[in-house]
Write a protein that holds these residues in place. Structure first.
Motif, PDB file in Angstrom:
ATOM      1  N   SER A  33       0.808  -1.221   0.000  1.00  0.00           N
ATOM      2  CA  SER A  33       0.000   0.000   0.000  1.00  0.00           C
ATOM      3  C   SER A  33       0.839   1.269   0.000  1.00  0.00           C
ATOM      4  O   SER A  33       0.301   2.371   0.035  1.00  0.00           O
ATOM      5  CB  SER A  33      -0.918   0.017   1.231  1.00  0.00           C
ATOM      6  N   SER A  34       2.177   1.106  -0.069  1.00  0.00           N
ATOM      7  CA  SER A  34       3.041   2.283   0.053  1.00  0.00           C
ATOM      8  C   SER A  34       3.122   3.100  -1.215  1.00  0.00           C
ATOM      9  O   SER A  34       3.455   4.278  -1.181  1.00  0.00           O
ATOM     10  CB  SER A  34       4.457   1.853   0.468  1.00  0.00           C
ATOM     11  N   GLY A  35       2.854   2.472  -2.369  1.00  0.00           N
ATOM     12  CA  GLY A  35       2.931   3.213  -3.625  1.00  0.00           C
ATOM     13  C   GLY A  35       4.339   3.567  -4.021  1.00  0.00           C
ATOM     14  O   GLY A  35       4.579   4.605  -4.624  1.00  0.00           O
ATOM     15  N   GLN A  51       0.208   6.051  -6.813  1.00  0.00           N
ATOM     16  CA  GLN A  51      -0.932   5.258  -6.375  1.00  0.00           C
ATOM     17  C   GLN A  51      -0.687   3.772  -6.623  1.00  0.00           C
ATOM     18  O   GLN A  51      -0.257   3.385  -7.716  1.00  0.00           O
ATOM     19  CB  GLN A  51      -2.187   5.695  -7.139  1.00  0.00           C
ATOM     20  N   PRO A  52      -0.945   2.921  -5.632  1.00  0.00           N
ATOM     21  CA  PRO A  52      -0.808   1.475  -5.850  1.00  0.00           C
ATOM     22  C   PRO A  52      -1.833   0.988  -6.871  1.00  0.00           C
ATOM     23  O   PRO A  52      -2.912   1.576  -7.029  1.00  0.00           O
ATOM     24  CB  PRO A  52      -1.086   0.884  -4.465  1.00  0.00           C
ATOM     25  N   SER A  53      -1.515  -0.094  -7.543  1.00  0.00           N
ATOM     26  CA  SER A  53      -2.427  -0.673  -8.529  1.00  0.00           C
ATOM     27  C   SER A  53      -3.551  -1.431  -7.830  1.00  0.00           C
ATOM     28  O   SER A  53      -3.508  -1.677  -6.620  1.00  0.00           O
ATOM     29  CB  SER A  53      -1.657  -1.631  -9.440  1.00  0.00           C
ATOM     30  N   SER A  54      -4.565  -1.811  -8.610  1.00  0.00           N
ATOM     31  CA  SER A  54      -5.676  -2.576  -8.052  1.00  0.00           C
ATOM     32  C   SER A  54      -5.187  -3.943  -7.550  1.00  0.00           C
ATOM     33  O   SER A  54      -5.724  -4.481  -6.574  1.00  0.00           O
ATOM     34  CB  SER A  54      -6.778  -2.760  -9.098  1.00  0.00           C
ATOM     35  N   TRP A  55      -4.157  -4.503  -8.209  1.00  0.00           N
ATOM     36  CA  TRP A  55      -3.583  -5.772  -7.748  1.00  0.00           C
ATOM     37  C   TRP A  55      -3.006  -5.614  -6.347  1.00  0.00           C
ATOM     38  O   TRP A  55      -3.250  -6.443  -5.457  1.00  0.00           O
ATOM     39  CB  TRP A  55      -2.482  -6.229  -8.715  1.00  0.00           C
ATOM     40  N   LEU A  57      -3.686  -3.210  -4.105  1.00  0.00           N
ATOM     41  CA  LEU A  57      -4.715  -2.856  -3.129  1.00  0.00           C
ATOM     42  C   LEU A  57      -5.568  -4.067  -2.757  1.00  0.00           C
ATOM     43  O   LEU A  57      -5.951  -4.233  -1.592  1.00  0.00           O
ATOM     44  CB  LEU A  57      -5.595  -1.748  -3.690  1.00  0.00           C
ATOM     45  N   THR A  58      -5.852  -4.924  -3.749  1.00  0.00           N
ATOM     46  CA  THR A  58      -6.621  -6.144  -3.462  1.00  0.00           C
ATOM     47  C   THR A  58      -5.832  -7.070  -2.537  1.00  0.00           C
ATOM     48  O   THR A  58      -6.375  -7.625  -1.576  1.00  0.00           O
ATOM     49  CB  THR A  58      -6.962  -6.877  -4.772  1.00  0.00           C
ATOM     50  N   ALA A  59      -4.550  -7.229  -2.830  1.00  0.00           N
ATOM     51  CA  ALA A  59      -3.701  -8.068  -1.979  1.00  0.00           C
ATOM     52  C   ALA A  59      -3.600  -7.485  -0.574  1.00  0.00           C
ATOM     53  O   ALA A  59      -3.654  -8.219   0.423  1.00  0.00           O
ATOM     54  CB  ALA A  59      -2.316  -8.206  -2.602  1.00  0.00           C
ATOM     55  N   ALA A  60      -3.449  -6.145  -0.468  1.00  0.00           N
ATOM     56  CA  ALA A  60      -3.347  -5.492   0.840  1.00  0.00           C
ATOM     57  C   ALA A  60      -4.630  -5.665   1.641  1.00  0.00           C
ATOM     58  O   ALA A  60      -4.601  -5.873   2.858  1.00  0.00           O
ATOM     59  CB  ALA A  60      -3.020  -4.015   0.664  1.00  0.00           C
TER      60      ALA A  60
END
Length: 333
Positions: A33-35, A51-55, A57-60
């Motif tokens: 989530s750190s980007g 911005q982090p990717s959807s991959w 963010l989903t994993a986080a």
């Protein structure tokens, strides 16, 4: 009482495993989530915020659930260890030792350490379930993660003050070294378990931002494991030196239950480190190259499989460590 001993080892194993997963989940969640986008020099840790990717963010998000569940299991296992300790002390069956467990928690050093650690775990669960819903900015998320890390550190210290290291007091170099060693080992084990069984268990896909975040994650994972391993061998060596004390003969080590168990644990750790080194120096370069070119490559699966093999070894290491924690070192004789 032999049955109680087996149950005690299993409870300690569950506690150590759940704690490692808890710490690994938090660390991996921070990284995902750190980007941070790592540049062309993969050896550099200088990154640019994005911005982090959807991959990612989903994993986080998945790791947040894992963090909550593993924390609850750690709390239950910690309570079980206290209860079993009370049963051993009063030499009664588990079901008849509940009152002894309450007395142990309220009036002994072991019990007070448990209460401090349990309070820290309750705080982790509360923050992760309730306060996380109120997080509205990146800064709020960072603050929450720092508080979670502090609570996890407090719990780890509550474990070290009831270990073999506490012989000279709660706030001594031996306890501090044991605490750092516990955190480093748990982080190493936890991040490998999380990577192999969750984050990298499935192919990342072909989207460029997904693969870019995967490169970032794999790079940080590698650096963390490498530096953590250095710290583990340093603090582990100091712990061995303390545990063996004035023992200066090989036979004194090989003839003791503590020494044999310790040697077996060291052999397992070296085996896991060898697998990690192979992944780092032989598989990871091809993996990063394939991820940069946005194409599927067998190294993705190979990298994850080696992590999973490490995870299996770690399950054994944690059980051996549980046995070691209840075995008196030669220096205590």
């Amino acid at each position: 009482m032999a049955e109680i001993g087996v149950i005690q080892h299993l409870a300690t194993w569950a506690l150590n495993l759940a704690f490692a997963i808890m710490l690994g989940a938090l660390a991996s969640q921070v990284w995902l989530s750190s980007g941070l986008s790592w540049g062309g020099n993969r050896k550099s840790l200088a990154g640019l915020t994005r911005q982090p990717s959807s991959w990612a963010l989903t994993a986080a998000s998945r790791l947040q659930r894992i963090l909550t569940i593993s924390t609850i299991i750690t709390l239950i296992a910690s309570t079980g260890v206290l209860w079993i300790e009370a049963a051993v002390m009063v030499e009664l069956p588990l079901l008849a030792s509940w009152d002894a467990g309450i007395a142990l928690a309220s009036s002994t050093h072991f019990g007070h350490a448990y209460l401090v650690g349990a309070s820290a775990l309750v705080m982790v669960v509360f923050i992760n379930i309730f306060l996380s819903k109120l997080t509205t900015s990146h800064q709020h998320l960072r603050t929450q993660q720092i508080i979670l890390a502090i609570c996890i550190g407090v719990f780890a210290y509550s474990r070290s003050v009831v270990s073999h290291a506490v012989i000279s007091g709660d706030f001594t170099w031996s306890v501090m070294i044991d605490w750092v060693h516990l955190l480093l080992v748990s982080l190493w084990v936890g991040e490998v378990l999380i990577a192999g069984l969750s984050v990298l268990a499935k192919p990342v896909g072909s989207l460029q931002d997904h693969r870019r975040d995967c490169i970032s994650y794999v790079t940080v994972l590698s650096h963390s494991a490498s530096w953590g391993l250095v710290g583990i061998f340093i603090t582990g060596g100091l712990n061995v030196w303390r545990g063996l004390g004035d023992v200066n003969s090989v036979s004194a080590i090989t003839d003791s239950a503590y020494g044999i168990t310790l040697l077996f644990k060291i052999a397992l750790v070296i085996g896991a480190a060898a697998l990690g080194g192979y992944n780092r120096f032989y598989v990871m370069p091809d993996l990063l190259q394939a991820l940069e070119k946005s194409k599927q490559h067998p190294t993705e699966r190979r990298f994850a499989l080696i992590l999973q093999a490490e995870a299996i070894i770690f399950l054994i290491v944690i059980f051996v460590a549980a046995i070691l924690s209840s075995t008196s070192p030669p220096s205590a004789s």
